[in-house]
Design an enzyme around this catalytic site. Structure first.
Site, PDB file in Angstrom:
ATOM      1  N   GLY A  49     -26.569 -53.763  16.080  1.00 43.65           N
ATOM      2  CA  GLY A  49     -26.726 -52.337  15.844  1.00 43.65           C
ATOM      3  C   GLY A  49     -27.006 -52.084  14.373  1.00 43.65           C
ATOM      4  O   GLY A  49     -26.707 -52.933  13.524  1.00 43.65           O
ATOM      5  N   GLN A  54     -27.451 -47.243   6.711  1.00 43.31           N
ATOM      6  CA  GLN A  54     -27.490 -48.637   6.256  1.00 43.31           C
ATOM      7  C   GLN A  54     -28.834 -49.012   5.626  1.00 43.31           C
ATOM      8  O   GLN A  54     -28.961 -50.082   5.033  1.00 43.31           O
ATOM      9  CB  GLN A  54     -27.168 -49.595   7.412  1.00 43.31           C
ATOM     10  CG  GLN A  54     -25.709 -49.476   7.862  1.00 43.31           C
ATOM     11  CD  GLN A  54     -25.392 -50.467   8.962  1.00 43.31           C
ATOM     12  OE1 GLN A  54     -25.630 -50.205  10.123  1.00 43.31           O
ATOM     13  NE2 GLN A  54     -24.879 -51.642   8.593  1.00 43.31           N
ATOM     14  N   CYS A  99     -20.160 -56.349   9.662  1.00 47.02           N
ATOM     15  CA  CYS A  99     -21.096 -55.270   9.360  1.00 47.02           C
ATOM     16  C   CYS A  99     -22.199 -55.816   8.466  1.00 47.02           C
ATOM     17  O   CYS A  99     -21.912 -56.526   7.497  1.00 47.02           O
ATOM     18  CB  CYS A  99     -20.346 -54.130   8.655  1.00 47.02           C
ATOM     19  SG  CYS A  99     -21.420 -52.731   8.272  1.00 47.02           S
ATOM     20  N   LEU A 100     -23.444 -55.478   8.787  1.00 47.40           N
ATOM     21  CA  LEU A 100     -24.574 -55.959   7.993  1.00 47.40           C
ATOM     22  C   LEU A 100     -24.509 -55.443   6.555  1.00 47.40           C
ATOM     23  O   LEU A 100     -25.110 -56.036   5.663  1.00 47.40           O
ATOM     24  CB  LEU A 100     -25.897 -55.523   8.642  1.00 47.40           C
ATOM     25  CG  LEU A 100     -26.179 -56.144  10.025  1.00 47.40           C
ATOM     26  CD1 LEU A 100     -27.368 -55.459  10.679  1.00 47.40           C
ATOM     27  CD2 LEU A 100     -26.402 -57.644   9.920  1.00 47.40           C
ATOM     28  N   HIS A 141     -18.892 -48.371  16.345  1.00 45.37           N
ATOM     29  CA  HIS A 141     -19.120 -48.853  14.975  1.00 45.37           C
ATOM     30  C   HIS A 141     -20.290 -48.095  14.335  1.00 45.37           C
ATOM     31  O   HIS A 141     -20.184 -47.620  13.197  1.00 45.37           O
ATOM     32  CB  HIS A 141     -19.381 -50.371  15.041  1.00 45.37           C
ATOM     33  CG  HIS A 141     -19.688 -51.018  13.732  1.00 45.37           C
ATOM     34  ND1 HIS A 141     -18.899 -52.008  13.188  1.00 45.37           N
ATOM     35  CD2 HIS A 141     -20.712 -50.839  12.861  1.00 45.37           C
ATOM     36  CE1 HIS A 141     -19.424 -52.395  12.032  1.00 45.37           C
ATOM     37  NE2 HIS A 141     -20.530 -51.704  11.814  1.00 45.37           N
ATOM     38  N   GLU A 142     -21.403 -47.984  15.068  1.00 43.81           N
ATOM     39  CA  GLU A 142     -22.598 -47.325  14.513  1.00 43.81           C
ATOM     40  C   GLU A 142     -22.370 -45.825  14.327  1.00 43.81           C
ATOM     41  O   GLU A 142     -22.810 -45.242  13.340  1.00 43.81           O
ATOM     42  CB  GLU A 142     -23.823 -47.569  15.402  1.00 43.81           C
ATOM     43  CG  GLU A 142     -24.188 -49.033  15.634  1.00 43.81           C
ATOM     44  CD  GLU A 142     -24.220 -49.857  14.364  1.00 43.81           C
ATOM     45  OE1 GLU A 142     -24.541 -49.323  13.279  1.00 43.81           O
ATOM     46  OE2 GLU A 142     -23.909 -51.065  14.450  1.00 43.81           O
ATOM     47  N   HIS A 145     -20.702 -45.074  11.148  1.00 43.64           N
ATOM     48  CA  HIS A 145     -21.579 -45.122   9.962  1.00 43.64           C
ATOM     49  C   HIS A 145     -22.187 -43.747   9.659  1.00 43.64           C
ATOM     50  O   HIS A 145     -22.471 -43.442   8.501  1.00 43.64           O
ATOM     51  CB  HIS A 145     -22.724 -46.123  10.184  1.00 43.64           C
ATOM     52  CG  HIS A 145     -22.382 -47.538   9.824  1.00 43.64           C
ATOM     53  ND1 HIS A 145     -21.898 -47.893   8.584  1.00 43.64           N
ATOM     54  CD2 HIS A 145     -22.477 -48.692  10.528  1.00 43.64           C
ATOM     55  CE1 HIS A 145     -21.708 -49.215   8.553  1.00 43.64           C
ATOM     56  NE2 HIS A 145     -22.037 -49.721   9.722  1.00 43.64           N
TER      57      HIS A 145
HETATM   58 NI    NI Z   1     -21.913 -51.744  10.216  1.00 44.06          NI
END
Ligand code: NI
Length: 184
Positions: A49, A54, A99-100, A141-142, A145
């Site tokens: 995701g 991000q 997390c990226l 999670h997304e 953000h």
């Molecule tokens: Ni993340």
């Protein structure tokens, strides 16, 4: 379609609230390009995701892997605009997340095992999905953000926080226990 740079913790976009997308914006070429770029970027990063903040854009858009990859086929990703996520119950389950935007770390995060996801698809048509397990975790999670929240904020304590290479050993044990890991 272009792969965009993923911003990391410390970039203000990750701690800001994202704006809702208007129908006019959604129909615009620049926003459709942003969605294409989010899809290209999450695939390139091998994530499950990715949310617009991000890539430094505070708009309420995320992409997630709606159909996980199999041995034969790559995963399929869906874009969601102006999402809301409603838990189906008060129940919480712990599992690993990364997390990226916070590379190399993993931690155990409580999430609702079943949620209902509402929003719009990239053409403005309504989305209403009942999601469970891994996919439910990813959309929570997304969604976070889009409100300036990262998974570290959701951890009840930091004792499980671990570097990915240390985590590999833990994961070997966890896999036997049927646990998985989500990175978005
Ligand atoms: Ni993340």
């Amino acid at each position: 379609m272009a792969v965009r740079k993923i911003v990391r913790l410390g970039h203000p976009a990750l701690r800001s609230r994202s704006e809702a997308v208007t129908p006019e914006e959604l129909a615009s070429a620049s926003l459709q390009e942003l969605i294409d770029d989010l899809l290209a970027t999450v695939v390139e990063a091998e994530g499950v995701g990715l949310a617009a903040p991000q890539v430094g854009v505070n708009l309420q858009i995320f992409v997630y892997e709606s159909e996980p990859q199999t041995e034969r086929e790559p995963g399929r990703y869906e874009a969601v605009i102006n999402p809301s996520v409603e838990p189906e119950s008060e129940e919480l389950e712990y599992d690993w997340e990364g997390c990226l935007s916070i590379p190399d770390l993993r931690g155990l995060v409580p999430r609702h095992p079943e949620v209902r996801l509402f929003g719009l698809d990239r053409h403005g048509a309504p989305i209403d999905r009942l999601l469970a397990g891994f996919t439910a975790r990813v959309v929570q999670h997304e969604f976070d953000h889009l409100h300036g929240v990262i998974y570290l904020d959701r951890m009840r304590d930091l004792h499980s926080l671990t570097y990915e290479d240390e985590f590999e050993a833990l994961l070997d044990e966890a896999e036997q226990a049927g646990e998985s890991s989500a990175v978005g």
